[in-house]
Write a protein that holds these residues in place. Structure first.
Motif, PDB file in Angstrom:
ATOM      1  N   TYR A   1       0.798  -1.221   0.000  1.00 19.56           N
ATOM      2  CA  TYR A   1       0.000   0.000   0.000  1.00 19.56           C
ATOM      3  C   TYR A   1       0.837   1.280   0.000  1.00 19.56           C
ATOM      4  O   TYR A   1       0.458   2.259  -0.651  1.00 19.56           O
ATOM      5  CB  TYR A   1      -0.982  -0.019   1.171  1.00 19.56           C
ATOM      6  CG  TYR A   1      -1.913  -1.204   1.092  1.00 19.56           C
ATOM      7  CD1 TYR A   1      -2.780  -1.362   0.015  1.00 19.56           C
ATOM      8  CD2 TYR A   1      -1.894  -2.194   2.057  1.00 19.56           C
ATOM      9  CE1 TYR A   1      -3.615  -2.463  -0.085  1.00 19.56           C
ATOM     10  CE2 TYR A   1      -2.733  -3.303   1.970  1.00 19.56           C
ATOM     11  CZ  TYR A   1      -3.587  -3.427   0.899  1.00 19.56           C
ATOM     12  OH  TYR A   1      -4.406  -4.513   0.799  1.00 19.56           O
ATOM     13  N   GLU A   2       1.957   1.287   0.692  1.00 22.55           N
ATOM     14  CA  GLU A   2       2.802   2.486   0.680  1.00 22.55           C
ATOM     15  C   GLU A   2       3.349   2.751  -0.717  1.00 22.55           C
ATOM     16  O   GLU A   2       3.375   3.896  -1.170  1.00 22.55           O
ATOM     17  CB  GLU A   2       3.939   2.355   1.689  1.00 22.55           C
ATOM     18  CG  GLU A   2       3.478   2.523   3.122  1.00 22.55           C
ATOM     19  CD  GLU A   2       4.637   2.541   4.092  1.00 22.55           C
ATOM     20  OE1 GLU A   2       5.683   3.140   3.785  1.00 22.55           O
ATOM     21  OE2 GLU A   2       4.487   1.945   5.175  1.00 22.55           O
ATOM     22  N   ALA A   3       3.772   1.706  -1.396  1.00 22.93           N
ATOM     23  CA  ALA A   3       4.271   1.853  -2.768  1.00 22.93           C
ATOM     24  C   ALA A   3       3.146   2.329  -3.678  1.00 22.93           C
ATOM     25  O   ALA A   3       3.367   3.170  -4.557  1.00 22.93           O
ATOM     26  CB  ALA A   3       4.850   0.540  -3.276  1.00 22.93           C
ATOM     27  N   ALA A   4       1.935   1.822  -3.455  1.00 21.51           N
ATOM     28  CA  ALA A   4       0.787   2.236  -4.262  1.00 21.51           C
ATOM     29  C   ALA A   4       0.502   3.721  -4.058  1.00 21.51           C
ATOM     30  O   ALA A   4       0.311   4.465  -5.027  1.00 21.51           O
ATOM     31  CB  ALA A   4      -0.448   1.411  -3.904  1.00 21.51           C
ATOM     32  N   VAL A   5       0.495   4.160  -2.809  1.00 22.18           N
ATOM     33  CA  VAL A   5       0.241   5.573  -2.512  1.00 22.18           C
ATOM     34  C   VAL A   5       1.309   6.453  -3.159  1.00 22.18           C
ATOM     35  O   VAL A   5       1.000   7.500  -3.732  1.00 22.18           O
ATOM     36  CB  VAL A   5       0.161   5.808  -0.986  1.00 22.18           C
ATOM     37  CG1 VAL A   5       0.170   7.296  -0.654  1.00 22.18           C
ATOM     38  CG2 VAL A   5      -1.085   5.142  -0.415  1.00 22.18           C
ATOM     39  N   ASP A   6       2.556   6.020  -3.093  1.00 21.62           N
ATOM     40  CA  ASP A   6       3.639   6.782  -3.736  1.00 21.62           C
ATOM     41  C   ASP A   6       3.387   6.932  -5.237  1.00 21.62           C
ATOM     42  O   ASP A   6       3.572   8.008  -5.799  1.00 21.62           O
ATOM     43  CB  ASP A   6       4.992   6.110  -3.501  1.00 21.62           C
ATOM     44  CG  ASP A   6       5.471   6.228  -2.065  1.00 21.62           C
ATOM     45  OD1 ASP A   6       4.942   7.080  -1.316  1.00 21.62           O
ATOM     46  OD2 ASP A   6       6.377   5.452  -1.689  1.00 21.62           O
ATOM     47  N   GLU A   7       2.973   5.851  -5.879  1.00 22.44           N
ATOM     48  CA  GLU A   7       2.711   5.906  -7.319  1.00 22.44           C
ATOM     49  C   GLU A   7       1.498   6.782  -7.625  1.00 22.44           C
ATOM     50  O   GLU A   7       1.511   7.557  -8.585  1.00 22.44           O
ATOM     51  CB  GLU A   7       2.517   4.504  -7.900  1.00 22.44           C
ATOM     52  CG  GLU A   7       3.756   3.650  -7.860  1.00 22.44           C
ATOM     53  CD  GLU A   7       4.945   4.232  -8.606  1.00 22.44           C
ATOM     54  OE1 GLU A   7       4.768   5.052  -9.538  1.00 22.44           O
ATOM     55  OE2 GLU A   7       6.073   3.864  -8.257  1.00 22.44           O
ATOM     56  N   PHE A   8       0.446   6.685  -6.811  1.00 20.95           N
ATOM     57  CA  PHE A   8      -0.718   7.551  -7.014  1.00 20.95           C
ATOM     58  C   PHE A   8      -0.338   9.015  -6.843  1.00 20.95           C
ATOM     59  O   PHE A   8      -0.770   9.878  -7.614  1.00 20.95           O
ATOM     60  CB  PHE A   8      -1.855   7.189  -6.055  1.00 20.95           C
ATOM     61  CG  PHE A   8      -2.638   5.988  -6.464  1.00 20.95           C
ATOM     62  CD1 PHE A   8      -3.251   5.898  -7.708  1.00 20.95           C
ATOM     63  CD2 PHE A   8      -2.801   4.918  -5.589  1.00 20.95           C
ATOM     64  CE1 PHE A   8      -3.999   4.786  -8.090  1.00 20.95           C
ATOM     65  CE2 PHE A   8      -3.546   3.803  -5.950  1.00 20.95           C
ATOM     66  CZ  PHE A   8      -4.142   3.742  -7.200  1.00 20.95           C
ATOM     67  N   ARG A   9       0.486   9.317  -5.847  1.00 25.05           N
ATOM     68  CA  ARG A   9       0.926  10.716  -5.643  1.00 25.05           C
ATOM     69  C   ARG A   9       1.740  11.213  -6.834  1.00 25.05           C
ATOM     70  O   ARG A   9       1.559  12.347  -7.291  1.00 25.05           O
ATOM     71  CB  ARG A   9       1.737  10.831  -4.355  1.00 25.05           C
ATOM     72  CG  ARG A   9       0.873  10.794  -3.132  1.00 25.05           C
ATOM     73  CD  ARG A   9       1.663  11.126  -1.877  1.00 25.05           C
ATOM     74  NE  ARG A   9       0.758  11.133  -0.744  1.00 25.05           N
ATOM     75  CZ  ARG A   9       1.004  10.535   0.409  1.00 25.05           C
ATOM     76  NH1 ARG A   9       2.143   9.886   0.593  1.00 25.05           N
ATOM     77  NH2 ARG A   9       0.135  10.583   1.390  1.00 25.05           N
ATOM     78  N   THR A  10       2.636  10.377  -7.316  1.00 28.78           N
ATOM     79  CA  THR A  10       3.438  10.754  -8.489  1.00 28.78           C
ATOM     80  C   THR A  10       2.531  10.990  -9.688  1.00 28.78           C
ATOM     81  O   THR A  10       2.715  11.961 -10.433  1.00 28.78           O
ATOM     82  CB  THR A  10       4.475   9.658  -8.809  1.00 28.78           C
ATOM     83  OG1 THR A  10       5.331   9.483  -7.682  1.00 28.78           O
ATOM     84  CG2 THR A  10       5.305  10.020 -10.032  1.00 28.78           C
ATOM     85  N   LEU A  11       1.544  10.151  -9.851  1.00 28.07           N
ATOM     86  CA  LEU A  11       0.596  10.284 -10.961  1.00 28.07           C
ATOM     87  C   LEU A  11      -0.187  11.588 -10.849  1.00 28.07           C
ATOM     88  O   LEU A  11      -0.290  12.343 -11.810  1.00 28.07           O
ATOM     89  CB  LEU A  11      -0.356   9.091 -10.973  1.00 28.07           C
ATOM     90  CG  LEU A  11      -1.497   9.118 -11.993  1.00 28.07           C
ATOM     91  CD1 LEU A  11      -0.960   9.251 -13.409  1.00 28.07           C
ATOM     92  CD2 LEU A  11      -2.334   7.865 -11.855  1.00 28.07           C
ATOM     93  N   ILE A  12      -0.709  11.872  -9.674  1.00 32.11           N
ATOM     94  CA  ILE A  12      -1.509  13.082  -9.478  1.00 32.11           C
ATOM     95  C   ILE A  12      -0.643  14.335  -9.621  1.00 32.11           C
ATOM     96  O   ILE A  12      -1.083  15.327 -10.199  1.00 32.11           O
ATOM     97  CB  ILE A  12      -2.215  13.040  -8.107  1.00 32.11           C
ATOM     98  CG1 ILE A  12      -3.291  11.950  -8.129  1.00 32.11           C
ATOM     99  CG2 ILE A  12      -2.836  14.395  -7.761  1.00 32.11           C
ATOM    100  CD1 ILE A  12      -3.860  11.605  -6.770  1.00 32.11           C
ATOM    101  N   ASP A  13       0.590  14.291  -9.121  1.00 30.29           N
ATOM    102  CA  ASP A  13       1.498  15.437  -9.277  1.00 30.29           C
ATOM    103  C   ASP A  13       1.782  15.710 -10.750  1.00 30.29           C
ATOM    104  O   ASP A  13       1.866  16.858 -11.168  1.00 30.29           O
ATOM    105  CB  ASP A  13       2.816  15.195  -8.537  1.00 30.29           C
ATOM    106  CG  ASP A  13       2.672  15.255  -7.024  1.00 30.29           C
ATOM    107  OD1 ASP A  13       1.627  15.756  -6.532  1.00 30.29           O
ATOM    108  OD2 ASP A  13       3.597  14.795  -6.327  1.00 30.29           O
ATOM    109  N   GLY A  14       1.933  14.656 -11.531  1.00 29.82           N
ATOM    110  CA  GLY A  14       2.250  14.800 -12.952  1.00 29.82           C
ATOM    111  C   GLY A  14       1.050  15.110 -13.810  1.00 29.82           C
ATOM    112  O   GLY A  14       1.159  15.738 -14.873  1.00 29.82           O
ATOM    113  N   ASP A  15      -0.129  14.672 -13.382  1.00 28.64           N
ATOM    114  CA  ASP A  15      -1.342  14.867 -14.168  1.00 28.64           C
ATOM    115  C   ASP A  15      -2.541  14.996 -13.213  1.00 28.64           C
ATOM    116  O   ASP A  15      -3.279  14.034 -12.998  1.00 28.64           O
ATOM    117  CB  ASP A  15      -1.550  13.676 -15.119  1.00 28.64           C
ATOM    118  CG  ASP A  15      -2.655  13.896 -16.119  1.00 28.64           C
ATOM    119  OD1 ASP A  15      -3.373  14.917 -16.028  1.00 28.64           O
ATOM    120  OD2 ASP A  15      -2.817  13.040 -17.006  1.00 28.64           O
TER     121      ASP A  15
END
Length: 64
Positions: free
Chosen positions: A44-58
């Motif tokens: 879940y922590e890795a998932a949240v990191d990826e979601f944050r990166t996604l939202i920051d980028g788009d």
């Protein structure tokens, strides 16, 4: 129908998505897919990191 004698090994989805992102870090579909694979794996922590990166980028990426 002819059967193939070749066995295709199953691909690790996380590794495949990481390879795609290494070539194009801004790919939102691959980033979202990676986040969801982490969720499926209980990471879940890795998932949240990826979601944050996604939202920051788009920020308008609907699925995130």
């Amino acid at each position: 129908m002819k059967e193939s004698s070749h066995y295709i090994m199953p691909i690790n989805r996380i590794e495949a998505l990481q390879q795609i992102l290494a070539q194009n870090p801004a790919n939102p579909l691959a980033r979202y897919g990676l986040a969801m694979e982490h969720v499926k794996s209980g990471e879940y922590e890795a998932a949240v990191d990826e979601f944050r990166t996604l939202i920051d980028g788009d920020p308008g990426y609907t699925y995130a």
